[in-house]
Motif scaffolding. Structure first.
Motif, PDB file in Angstrom:
ATOM      1  N   TYR A   1     -23.763 -54.475  -2.328  1.00  0.00           N
ATOM      2  CA  TYR A   1     -24.468 -54.905  -3.415  1.00  0.00           C
ATOM      3  C   TYR A   1     -24.591 -53.996  -4.546  1.00  0.00           C
ATOM      4  CZ  TYR A   1     -26.525 -59.251  -1.942  1.00  0.00           C
ATOM      5  OH  TYR A   1     -26.982 -60.912  -1.598  1.00  0.00           O
ATOM      6  N   ALA A   2     -24.603 -52.701  -4.264  1.00  0.00           N
ATOM      7  CA  ALA A   2     -24.715 -51.669  -5.058  1.00  0.00           C
ATOM      8  C   ALA A   2     -23.056 -51.434  -6.034  1.00  0.00           C
ATOM      9  CB  ALA A   2     -25.169 -50.446  -4.562  1.00  0.00           C
ATOM     10  N   GLU A   3     -22.274 -51.631  -5.035  1.00  0.00           N
ATOM     11  CA  GLU A   3     -20.957 -51.475  -5.733  1.00  0.00           C
ATOM     12  C   GLU A   3     -20.714 -52.556  -6.762  1.00  0.00           C
ATOM     13  OE1 GLU A   3     -17.947 -51.341  -2.283  1.00  0.00           O
ATOM     14  OE2 GLU A   3     -18.856 -49.423  -1.645  1.00  0.00           O
ATOM     15  N   THR A   4     -21.144 -53.543  -6.346  1.00  0.00           N
ATOM     16  CA  THR A   4     -20.700 -54.898  -7.230  1.00  0.00           C
ATOM     17  C   THR A   4     -21.825 -54.597  -8.361  1.00  0.00           C
ATOM     18  OG1 THR A   4     -20.533 -56.363  -5.406  1.00  0.00           O
ATOM     19  CG2 THR A   4     -21.021 -57.399  -7.526  1.00  0.00           C
ATOM     20  N   ALA A   5     -23.106 -54.264  -8.502  1.00  0.00           N
ATOM     21  CA  ALA A   5     -23.792 -53.982  -9.446  1.00  0.00           C
ATOM     22  C   ALA A   5     -23.368 -53.148 -10.424  1.00  0.00           C
ATOM     23  CB  ALA A   5     -25.310 -53.529  -9.074  1.00  0.00           C
TER      24      ALA A   5
ATOM     25  N   GLN B   1     -20.191 -51.680 -15.509  1.00  0.00           N
ATOM     26  CA  GLN B   1     -19.113 -51.088 -16.140  1.00  0.00           C
ATOM     27  C   GLN B   1     -18.009 -52.251 -16.656  1.00  0.00           C
ATOM     28  OE1 GLN B   1     -17.347 -48.654 -13.120  1.00  0.00           O
ATOM     29  NE2 GLN B   1     -19.009 -47.212 -13.191  1.00  0.00           N
ATOM     30  N   ASN B   2     -18.182 -53.457 -16.386  1.00  0.00           N
ATOM     31  CA  ASN B   2     -17.300 -54.550 -16.846  1.00  0.00           C
ATOM     32  C   ASN B   2     -18.183 -55.553 -17.157  1.00  0.00           C
ATOM     33  OD1 ASN B   2     -14.237 -53.570 -15.887  1.00  0.00           O
ATOM     34  ND2 ASN B   2     -15.890 -53.168 -14.104  1.00  0.00           N
TER      35      ASN B   2
END
Length: 71
Positions: A57-61, A66-67
């Motif tokens: 979840y943190a990586e996706t957020a 950033q994108n």
């Protein structure tokens, strides 16, 4: 009572992915697991799976930030 450890197939069902995807996640070290027994069967601790999900979840957020979606 909930089991402390899950089979890779249980993890796959929980994440709605294939067994081979979970095996790859374990073998790459992305998802912590242990090998037990004489046949070396993999088990994932439920708490480690929850930590993995929170990390994703943190990586996706971060990725979304950033994108940004450009319309």
């Amino acid at each position: 009572m909930t089991s402390r450890f899950l089979l890779l197939s249980d993890v796959a069902a929980e994440l709605n992915v294939s067994d081979s995807q979970v095996y790859h996640m374990v073998r790459s070290g992305d998802l912590p697991a242990i090998k037990i027994g004489g046949r070396g069967q993999w088990r994932v601790e439920r708490s480690k799976l929850e930590e993995y999900i929170e990390r994703k979840y943190a990586e996706t957020a971060e990725w979304v930030q950033q994108n940004p979606l450009v319309e």
